[in-house]
Design a protein around this motif. Structure first.
Motif, PDB file in Angstrom:
ATOM      1  N   ALA A 137       9.605  10.664  -6.929  1.00 42.09           N
ATOM      2  CA  ALA A 137      11.101   9.672  -6.699  1.00 42.09           C
ATOM      3  C   ALA A 137      11.216   8.845  -5.049  1.00 42.09           C
ATOM      4  CB  ALA A 137      11.740  10.360  -7.150  1.00 42.09           C
ATOM      5  N   LEU A 138       9.863   9.284  -3.960  1.00 36.96           N
ATOM      6  CA  LEU A 138       9.030   8.628  -3.465  1.00 36.96           C
ATOM      7  C   LEU A 138       9.160   7.050  -3.243  1.00 36.96           C
ATOM      8  CD1 LEU A 138       7.270  11.082  -2.046  1.00 36.96           C
ATOM      9  CD2 LEU A 138      10.017  11.557  -1.881  1.00 36.96           C
ATOM     10  N   PRO A 139      10.045   6.612  -2.576  1.00 34.00           N
ATOM     11  CA  PRO A 139       9.917   5.005  -2.255  1.00 34.00           C
ATOM     12  C   PRO A 139       8.422   4.259  -1.763  1.00 34.00           C
ATOM     13  CG  PRO A 139      11.361   5.447  -1.020  1.00 34.00           C
ATOM     14  CD  PRO A 139      11.301   6.763  -2.026  1.00 34.00           C
ATOM     15  N   ILE A 158      11.317  -3.204   0.350  1.00 32.01           N
ATOM     16  CA  ILE A 158      11.835  -2.244   0.634  1.00 32.01           C
ATOM     17  C   ILE A 158      10.102  -1.649   1.094  1.00 32.01           C
ATOM     18  CG2 ILE A 158      11.881   0.422   0.017  1.00 32.01           C
ATOM     19  CD1 ILE A 158      14.004   0.322  -0.971  1.00 32.01           C
ATOM     20  N   PHE A 179      10.746   6.593  -8.229  1.00 39.59           N
ATOM     21  CA  PHE A 179      11.926   6.196  -7.255  1.00 39.59           C
ATOM     22  C   PHE A 179      12.382   5.584  -8.053  1.00 39.59           C
ATOM     23  CE2 PHE A 179      12.835   2.494  -4.515  1.00 39.59           C
ATOM     24  CZ  PHE A 179      14.275   3.222  -4.137  1.00 39.59           C
TER      25      PHE A 179
END
Lengths: 306, 611
Positions: free
Chosen positions: B334-336, B475, B341
């Motif tokens: 779940a890393l941007p 982001i 994510f």
């Protein structure tokens, strides 16, 4: 105006973040009856590191090389999500309080990988411990987000920053976040920034193979992370609402006010650091379990509306 | 009984279409991958057989998610189970395949038995196997019957999905199949069980009272935590991925359970929102788990081992596979700005909106569930740092890893497509959510025409008019810009190239691979922290030459398989005991058997006479 505010916020973070670290170490040293290094030492360190050459392990791959940039960029991006000056600009719409948790984990993930990359067992140790501590800190962090956002009605950081009343829930929330911040910024009793003893270090072990400019970027990122966390704690425990910027003087006044609140948090951290001993790694689970319970209390208080 | 043929046999509503997309999006790259993967691994005849089985497997899954008739649904479900059984035992070289296949087929049929019971009860009330007819009949169904049906479906589909404690077959069966099949099994097949739950519990039974949702949430939380804790302990890379599938099924079920819960307390907007979050995580998990299994297959093909303790340093030997695996582990952690994510953010946001809008104790319950999800996500990040770090980084730990070579172009193409999807499904989140809202609307029967899920093309907002945003493109932009700035500053300050030198060795000897951290060492803090559940134990043995001289010392550390030992073990013992008892009925005498037939006939005649 927006782009100016973005730049101002960036400069504010970059200028103030090392200062907080210097301040904490100065207070700690003074409390221990030592003269201690200058408050400005972190700035000198970063300058020194930027000008120095760099040694890279022959085992390391490109992960080790790109890691400092990813760590630095994730913390800088995280600094853009916090409403210091830019709570109305599009940069702030990029994410909310929950997104901040995930962005923190991006930098940590790469630092942990790069620690494994050099094949040193110090790195592996640091990497494993860091992921352990951060995984256990995550539920408490999540509960802080929930209890604070529950009061303001949304997970937007500027919406809870706009609050004016201090509630019981905020107090518990701030204490929880304080404990989480101690774990996340590698402070005593969870970790110790001052030591290079392999049996105890966590964050230092991960960055052990880094030197020169890469290390400067990583150090800068950890100062930024600390400042973001202090800022959030300050927003929760000293609810003063959002600033209105009329002119440059007003802006200056607000940044001083922000800084003053964060200095109070920094003093608290320094006091904690000198008054407790470092824990065994497996006791950290109890420490963060305690933070989790406090988080639950904060949520209960928020649900009850107190 | 022929009447069912007259009704519409297929149902192509947005929910079915969504699952068809999931099947297509994983099966195609896996099929491309298998060109290279199967070559050299099996004989030509077996390769042909595998293509045949793959085709039937994919077709049967497509049938499962589109068929509109409970009876034919069961047939398709059974074909899917049987074909996947053949694929699990495909690798006859290994003894483990047979055992894995046995556990799988027994568990899956226990699940099917519950489904058959549920469908018979439904048929009794509706008089038809047609889904829409059953849905109509369900309105008049007494609530006890609905409760029974809910439990039957939860167990029936839960077995296939791998809900703890019914997950026992999953870590055996998924790793044992050829890797492209593992990818489809973990990516898609267990999702058909989620389809079943949504179709039969939410669509047909209509979400029900609030304890249904609560039960699903409870099981989901347990599934998440148990799955990821076992994954953390695992050293076999494919089993690690299989356990992580258990965890992700839990996360998906959090979305589904929330949707049921919100429907029951009359919060339709949130129900739609959380079902979208669940479905989003479903397709995301299909993509990144499919990708990770393909990468694990490449590693296996290149090195001949699945034990990550024997790997290491593969990033230099297999640079392409390493990049794809890195994208996969980033997405699953779940890393941007990747897809995992977005969906975990959505589920946490759904929890938060639940805490905000629910009443009383439910607020607290949802808050604690969300905290557990956060814990799961932290543990998952640790697990995949281990998986990537030990497998790909540092020095090779054995000759297996030493002699590894990059895999063939067709395998790389399959992995490339899926890693592209990982990025796309993150960036295009707003557009995807709008499509998913249709599927969620069709499943819940809630009118979504005046619900707003996205402010504009790039920004997500959980509630129209509220000031919570997540913009993945923004982001990504921030990350890229600041990364570039950091690089610029870095380059500005020194033109001197970095010196390449040995890793710091404390001034002793040259370090080698034996000094590196291992997967077991990496997971040690977790093993200690969760020892109340994992119950680790050690086996030590001294091999003596004489009383005075110890020649060798062996040391093993294991964790107790709690579910196998305390739940399945006693059940198996009971089954064998009763089988032994029943054996007395079969002494082999033909006279006795004739007698049985006669008595049965007599009873049947009596039975017919009476009714």
């Amino acid at each position: 105006m927006n782009i100016v505010l973005i730049f101002l916020q960036l400069i504010f973070f970059l200028l103030a973040a090392p200062f907080l670290s210097g301040l904490i170490s100065k207070i700690k040293n003074n409390l221990r009856m030592r003269k201690g290094q200058s408050i400005l030492q972190p700035y000198y360190n970063i300058k020194k590191l930027f000008l120095k050459g760099e040694v890279v392990s022959e085992t390391a791959s490109w992960i080790f090389r790109v890691c400092p940039f990813i760590v630095a960029s994730s913390m800088l991006a995280a600094a853009m999500l916090v409403p210091v000056f830019i709570f109305q600009s599009p940069a702030h719409q990029a994410g909310d309080f929950l997104a901040l948790i995930f962005i923190f984990s991006l930098g940590r993930f790469f630092l942990a990988l790069s620690a494994l990359d050099t094949g040193s067992s110090f790195g592996g140790m640091g990497s494993s411990r860091e992921m352990f501590i951060s995984a256990l800190a995550e539920p408490a962090f999540c509960l802080v987000v929930f209890s604070v956002s529950l009061q303001s009605g949304s997970t937007d950081i500027s919406s809870f920053s706009g609050m004016h009343a201090l509630t019981v829930s905020s107090v518990f929330g701030a204490i929880t976040l304080f404990l989480v911040a101690i774990a996340e910024t590698s402070r005593v009793p969870v970790d110790n920034q001052e030591t290079h003893l392999e049996l105890t270090m966590v964050h230092e072990a991960m960055a052990l193979e880094y030197s020169g400019r890469s290390l400067a970027l990583i150090e800068l990122a950890s100062y930024l992370k600390q400042m973001i966390l202090f800022f959030l704690i300050a927003q929760i425990i000293f609810p003063i609402g959002l600033p209105v910027f009329g002119n440059l003087a007003g802006l200056f006044f607000w940044s001083l006010w922000y800084l003053a609140r964060m200095i109070i948090i920094a003093i608290a951290v320094a006091l904690v650091e000198v008054s407790v001993a470092k824990m065994r790694l497996f006791r950290v689970a109890d420490f963060l379990g305690f933070a989790f319970i406090l988080g639950i209390i904060a949520l209960v208080c928020a649900v009850l509306g107190v | 009984m022929i009447s069912f043929l007259q009704t519409q046999l297929f149902l192509f509503d947005p929910l079915s279409l969504f699952f068809l997309v999931v099947i297509a999006i994983i099966s195609l790259p896996s099929a491309i991958y298998s060109f290279g993967y199967l070559k050299g691994e099996y004989s030509p005849a077996k390769i042909n057989l595998s293509w045949f089985l793959l085709a039937i497997f994919v077709l049967s899954m497509a049938a499962v998610v589109t068929i509109n008739n409970a009876l034919i649904f069961l047939v398709a479900w059974e074909i899917m189970s049987l074909v996947s059984y053949f694929l699990v035992v495909f690798d006859t070289k290994h003894d483990k395949s047979i055992q894995a296949g046995m556990i799988y087929i027994v568990m899956t049929h226990i699940g099917t038995a519950f489904l058959i019971a549920a469908f018979m009860i439904m048929f009794k009330h509706a008089g038809s196997f047609d889904f829409l007819e059953i849905k109509k009949a369900c309105l008049a169904m007494p609530s006890q019957v609905k409760n029974i049906l809910f439990v039957l479906f939860l167990i029936g589909f839960g077995t296939k999905a791998g809900i703890v404690p019914l997950h026992i077959w999953l870590p055996y069966a998924h790793p044992q199949a050829p890797s492209h099949i593992s990818s489809i099994m973990s990516g898609v097949m267990i999702k058909t069980a989620i389809y079943g739950m949504i179709r039969f519990i939410i669509f047909i039974l209509g979400a029900g009272p609030s304890w249904w949702g609560t039960i699903v949430l409870l099981f989901a939380v347990i599934t998440c935590l148990v799955g990821i804790i076992y994954a953390l302990m695992e050293r076999d890379i494919k089993r690690l991925l299989a356990y992580s599938s258990v965890e992700n099924i839990g996360i998906i079920l959090l979305g589904v359970g929330l949707a049921m819960f919100f429907t029951s307390i009359n919060l339709p907007y949130l129900a739609i929102f959380s079902l979208i979050a669940g479905l989003y995580h479903l397709i995301n998990h299909a993509i990144f788990k499919g990708l990770l299994f393909l990468c694990a297959g490449s590693v296996y093909k290149a090195t001949g081992t699945r034990n990550i303790e024997k790997l290491g340093g593969l990033i230099k030997k297999m640079p392409h596979t390493a990049v794809y695996f890195l994208i996969g582990v980033m997405a699953i952690s779940a890393l941007p700005p990747l897809n995992g994510f977005v969906s975990e953010w959505l589920i946490l946001q759904a929890f938060f909106l639940g805490v905000l809008n629910a009443i009383g104790g439910a607020k607290l319950f949802l808050g604690v569930c969300a905290a557990m999800l956060a814990l799961t996500s932290g543990l998952a990040a640790a697990c995949f740092v281990k998986a990537f770090g030990i497998t790909f980084l540092a020095e090779p730990r054995s000759h297996y890893a030493q002699s590894a070579k990059e895999v063939s172009p067709s395998m790389r193409a399959g992995m490339f497509i899926l890693s592209l999807f990982c990025i796309l499904f993150g960036l295009a989140a707003a557009a995807i959510i709008r499509q998913l809202s249709k599927a969620a609307g069709a499943a819940t029967g809630i009118d979504i025409s005046n619900m707003k899920f996205a402010l504009n093309n790039f920004t997500l907002s959980p509630q129209a008019g509220e000031s919570v945003y997540l913009s993945v493109p923004l982001i990504s932009l921030l990350l890229v810009i600041f990364g570039a700035v950091a690089f610029f500053v870095y380059a500005l300050f020194g033109r001197a190239k970095a010196v390449i030198y040995k890793t710091w060795d404390c001034g002793y000897y040259k370090l080698n691979f034996r000094n590196e951290y291992t997967a077991t060492a990496f997971s040690k803090p977790f093993r200690v922290a969760f020892s109340f559940f994992l119950r680790p134990y050690r086996k030590t043995q001294k091999i003596r030459e004489s009383f005075y001289h110890v020649k060798a010392f062996t040391y093993e550390t294991h964790t107790t398989p709690v579910f196998k030992k305390y739940i399945y073990g006693p059940v198996l013992v009971l089954v064998f005991k009763s089988a032994k008892f029943m054996r007395r009925m079969q002494p082999g005498s033909i006279h006795l058997y004739l007698g049985y037939i006669f008595i049965t006939l007599l009873l049947l005649i009596l039975f017919m006479h009476k009714f």
